[in-house]
Design an enzyme around this catalytic site. Sequence first.
Site, mmCIF file in Angstrom:
data_model
loop_
_atom_site.group_PDB
_atom_site.id
_atom_site.type_symbol
_atom_site.label_atom_id
_atom_site.label_comp_id
_atom_site.label_asym_id
_atom_site.label_seq_id
_atom_site.Cartn_x
_atom_site.Cartn_y
_atom_site.Cartn_z
ATOM 1 N NE ARG A 154 33.800 12.067 102.758
ATOM 2 C CZ ARG A 154 32.999 11.777 101.741
ATOM 3 N NH1 ARG A 154 33.143 12.444 100.598
ATOM 4 N NH2 ARG A 154 32.077 10.836 101.846
ATOM 5 C CD GLU A 175 32.392 19.921 102.108
ATOM 6 O OE1 GLU A 175 31.322 19.285 102.126
ATOM 7 O OE2 GLU A 175 33.309 19.659 101.325
ATOM 8 C CG HIS A 191 30.968 17.605 98.964
ATOM 9 N ND1 HIS A 191 31.217 17.276 100.279
ATOM 10 C CD2 HIS A 191 31.101 16.452 98.260
ATOM 11 C CE1 HIS A 191 31.483 15.976 100.364
ATOM 12 N NE2 HIS A 191 31.410 15.457 99.137
#
Length: 378
Positions: free
Chosen positions: A208, A237, A254
């Site tokens: 994360r 993000e 990601h």
Amino acid sequence: MKILVDENMPYARDLFSRLGEVIAVPGRPIPVAQLADADALMVRSVTKVNESLLAGKPIKFVGTATAGTDHVDEAWLKQAGIGFSAAPGCNAIAVVEYVFSSLLMLAERDGFSLHDRTVGIVGVGNVGRRLQARLEALGIKTLLCDPPRADRGDEGDFRSLDELVQRADILTFHTPLFKDGPYKTLHLADEKLIRSLKPGAILINACRGAVVDNTALLTCLNEGQKLSVVLDVWEGEPELNVELLTKVDIGTPHIAGYTLEGKARGTTQVFEAYSKFIGHEQHVALDTLLPAPEFGRITLHGPLDQPTLKRLVHLVYDVRRDDAPLRKVAGIPGEFDKLRKNYLERREWSSLYVICDDASAASLLCKLGFNAVHHPAR
């Protein structure tokens, strides 16, 4: 029965149509009007599931086709009587293979052997355990840090984060995001930690974004700290710090867990959970869904060394294919999500059938997750 599914969940329409009417919707943002008469919602990590999204809606079940759940307010779902399921471990193999692809690229570029490096793994769950197993199969030393598991008395030689920072040449993060509490991981890699890394260390974040303090990392890099950085996840993000992207060695949008197998596992896990929830339990064999791989089989002669492993790994997936596109569009609104939505098909190492004339090479490749067999040379 009306089931909303994220439009980027592979096989979701075919599978969930066995249970009811399926409507595919974008995950960011979710079209709220569609929730007015829906019975179930299947999402990915881009969708924030909480009271503000679902209060007053008839949703009875939420499934997320992801291992992580920090985008879901599980406490509120439980309070509201809404069923929930995630897909733990669905993309763990994909993330491990992303880390290997990155490390083998850096090793070739910088001229070092992974056997001469110590890898510190922070977070020893589905990803961390698999990463440890594959590294140790290659004879690469690992150090493990996982305070929750250590405190529970789980099996493992767990060390402190301070020890990993002092001893590891490579530090890779695979934790959930906890914003508070005794096991807080928000900014776990803060400025103090980053500055304490060994000169020339490699820092990897594929869990994360906020586990690593992006502002502090940029400060250290701008001040000339000798550090190689691999970031698949970013604070804020789908926005990201474009200047930071220009400073890291590998930057991707990601997608570490984005193999076709990983996505399919996520979909099938929540499908099976929902089918059980509504009393029509069904099971799906993954190999009945997946297409034939691009490469049928290859032949490998002789032992398995690092350059050969690098060629095999990058034949299946070379991380640079995802680094370059992000750099081209970074800072343009919407492009981060477009890269994820239109992601090129990517397979796992198990899709590659390797015929080896060296028995030890075949055995090692199998331990690493390749589909390898030994056929002695004639």
